[in-house]
Design an enzyme around this catalytic site. Structure first.
Site, PDB file in Angstrom:
ATOM      1  N   CYS A 124       0.764  -1.172   0.055  1.00  0.00           N
ATOM      2  CA  CYS A 124       0.105  -0.162   0.055  1.00  0.00           C
ATOM      3  C   CYS A 124       0.893   1.245   0.071  1.00  0.00           C
ATOM      4  O   CYS A 124       0.213   2.555   0.012  1.00  0.00           O
ATOM      5  CB  CYS A 124      -0.999   0.092   1.196  1.00  0.00           C
ATOM      6  SG  CYS A 124      -1.928  -1.500   1.404  1.00  0.00           S
ATOM      7  N   HIS A 268      -3.817   6.558   2.261  1.00  0.00           N
ATOM      8  CA  HIS A 268      -4.144   5.264   1.677  1.00  0.00           C
ATOM      9  C   HIS A 268      -5.480   4.948   2.162  1.00  0.00           C
ATOM     10  O   HIS A 268      -5.683   5.064   3.477  1.00  0.00           O
ATOM     11  CB  HIS A 268      -3.094   4.359   2.391  1.00  0.00           C
ATOM     12  CG  HIS A 268      -3.489   2.934   2.014  1.00  0.00           C
ATOM     13  ND1 HIS A 268      -3.833   2.363   0.714  1.00  0.00           N
ATOM     14  CD2 HIS A 268      -3.575   1.988   3.068  1.00  0.00           C
ATOM     15  CE1 HIS A 268      -4.418   0.930   1.068  1.00  0.00           C
ATOM     16  NE2 HIS A 268      -3.949   0.703   2.204  1.00  0.00           N
ATOM     17  N   ASN A 299     -10.424  -1.190  -0.546  1.00  0.00           N
ATOM     18  CA  ASN A 299      -8.818  -1.044  -0.337  1.00  0.00           C
ATOM     19  C   ASN A 299      -8.019  -1.386  -1.524  1.00  0.00           C
ATOM     20  O   ASN A 299      -8.059  -2.845  -1.543  1.00  0.00           O
ATOM     21  CB  ASN A 299      -8.342  -1.711   0.915  1.00  0.00           C
ATOM     22  CG  ASN A 299      -6.764  -1.548   1.139  1.00  0.00           C
ATOM     23  OD1 ASN A 299      -6.039  -1.343   0.331  1.00  0.00           O
ATOM     24  ND2 ASN A 299      -6.344  -1.720   2.416  1.00  0.00           N
TER      25      ASN A 299
END
Length: 343
Positions: A124, A268, A299
């Site tokens: 990420c 993020h 996500n």
């Protein structure tokens, strides 16, 4: 006799993001569909993560195809030709072929000539890592423009029976063109890793383990169990809330910027509760818009920051020339944060 000296490379004094683009798969997976896989509720998923739906890629929406679509938009916004790109960096953990790097296919399909192209695996934080590499390449004189892509097909690595992760992950691609600038457009990158916690987010098993002796692992006569992503939610949540707020503040301090001078906060898209906790820790004014792309996209790991950036610019929540604080964090555990000028 004087020893010969290497002629130093010279590049731009500064760099900035010139264009951003994203690609979101066509198929929408609402929470109601996830509830067919796990024993949960829409309220539980929304309260725990902030996610209402996510996008999952279809058979034709490969890692390469999504990347090409996102990159094309970024190139167009930057107003450059593909052959001007002197480097292609692809951040991904879900390109399932070990070699060659998917970046080489993307570069060829875009018409980037003989530009160096390579993949990085920083989960990420991948987009932030790529941004830092691009900034160094440009200021070091090794490229004029660099294409940075964050792309994931995390649906390929999602265990639909795992109640703790089945609702989290989505697919997509985000891209940015980084190039020379007369003024600072990318602040100092605050990045790092904590390998002592590498097991809290990981693949359930290595590929060789999964496929070497499937009967022994999965039981005779059963299908080979595909490796998936697993996560220990509480340790990750605590680390992200307490440690990443400190990293975000370090990025602000390194750039000489205060929270009230920001035009956007683009973390993020991991969890809405983590975002809210970071806002509180940073004492972010209510006037600063915050990316909450996770609600519709889930996500998407390395793709989440550029996808959220594109959405904020298109919706008018943020504007070209605004200062934005970006921060990515995830498996490794790895992190990267910086203040950037929006394209």
């Amino acid at each position: 006799m004087t020893k010969p000296q290497i002629r130093p490379a010279t590049g731009a004094q500064y760099s900035r993001i010139h264009g951003v683009g994203g690609y979101r798969p066509v198929r929408v997976i609402p929470n109601s569909e996830v509830l067919e896989w796990i024993d949960s509720s829409d309220e539980w998923i929304r309260t725990r993560s902030g996610i209402a739906e996510r996008r999952w890629a279809g058979p034709e929406e490969s890692v390469a195809e999504m990347s090409v679509q996102a990159a094309g938009k970024a190139i167009a916004q930057a107003g450059i030709a593909p052959e001007q790109i002197g480097g292609v960096i692809v951040a991904t953990v879900s390109h399932l072929k070990q070699t060659p790097a998917i970046a080489t296919e993307i570069a060829e399909r875009l018409g980037c000539g003989t530009a160096p192209a390579f993949d990085i695996s920083a989960a990420c934080a991948g987009f932030g890592y790529g941004l830092g590499l691009a900034d160094g390449m440009i200021r070091g004189g090794n490229a004029e423009y660099v294409l940075v892509i964050g792309v994931e097909r995390l649906s390929d690595l999602t265990d639909k029976s795992d109640r703790s992760t089945a609702f989290i992950f989505g697919d997509g691609a985000g891209a940015a063109i980084v190039g020379p600038s007369d003024t600072p457009g990318i602040g100092k990158l605050i990045w790092g890793s904590d390998g002592s916690q590498r097991d809290v987010i990981s693949q359930t098993q290595a590929w060789d383990t999964a496929f070497a002796k499937p009967d022994a692992i999965n039981g005779a006569g059963t299908e080979t169990k595909w490796p998936a992503l697993r996560m220990e939610g509480q340790p990750v949540f605590r680390w992200a809330v307490w440690e990443m707020a400190k990293v975000a503040q370090q990025a602000l301090d390194a750039a000489g910027i205060t929270a009230d001078q920001l035009g956007a906060f683009i973390p993020h898209q991991a969890n809405m509760r983590i975002t809210d906790a970071m806002i509180k820790a940073l004492k972010l004014p209510e006037s600063v818009p915050v990316a909450r792309d996770i609600a519709e996209t889930g996500n998407t790991s390395a793709a989440s920051i550029p996808l959220a950036m594109e959405r904020m610019l298109e919706s008018g929540e943020a504007h070209s020339g605004d200062l934005a604080l970006i921060i990515g964090f995830g498996a490794g555990l790895v992190y990267a944060a910086a203040v950037v000028t929006l394209p």
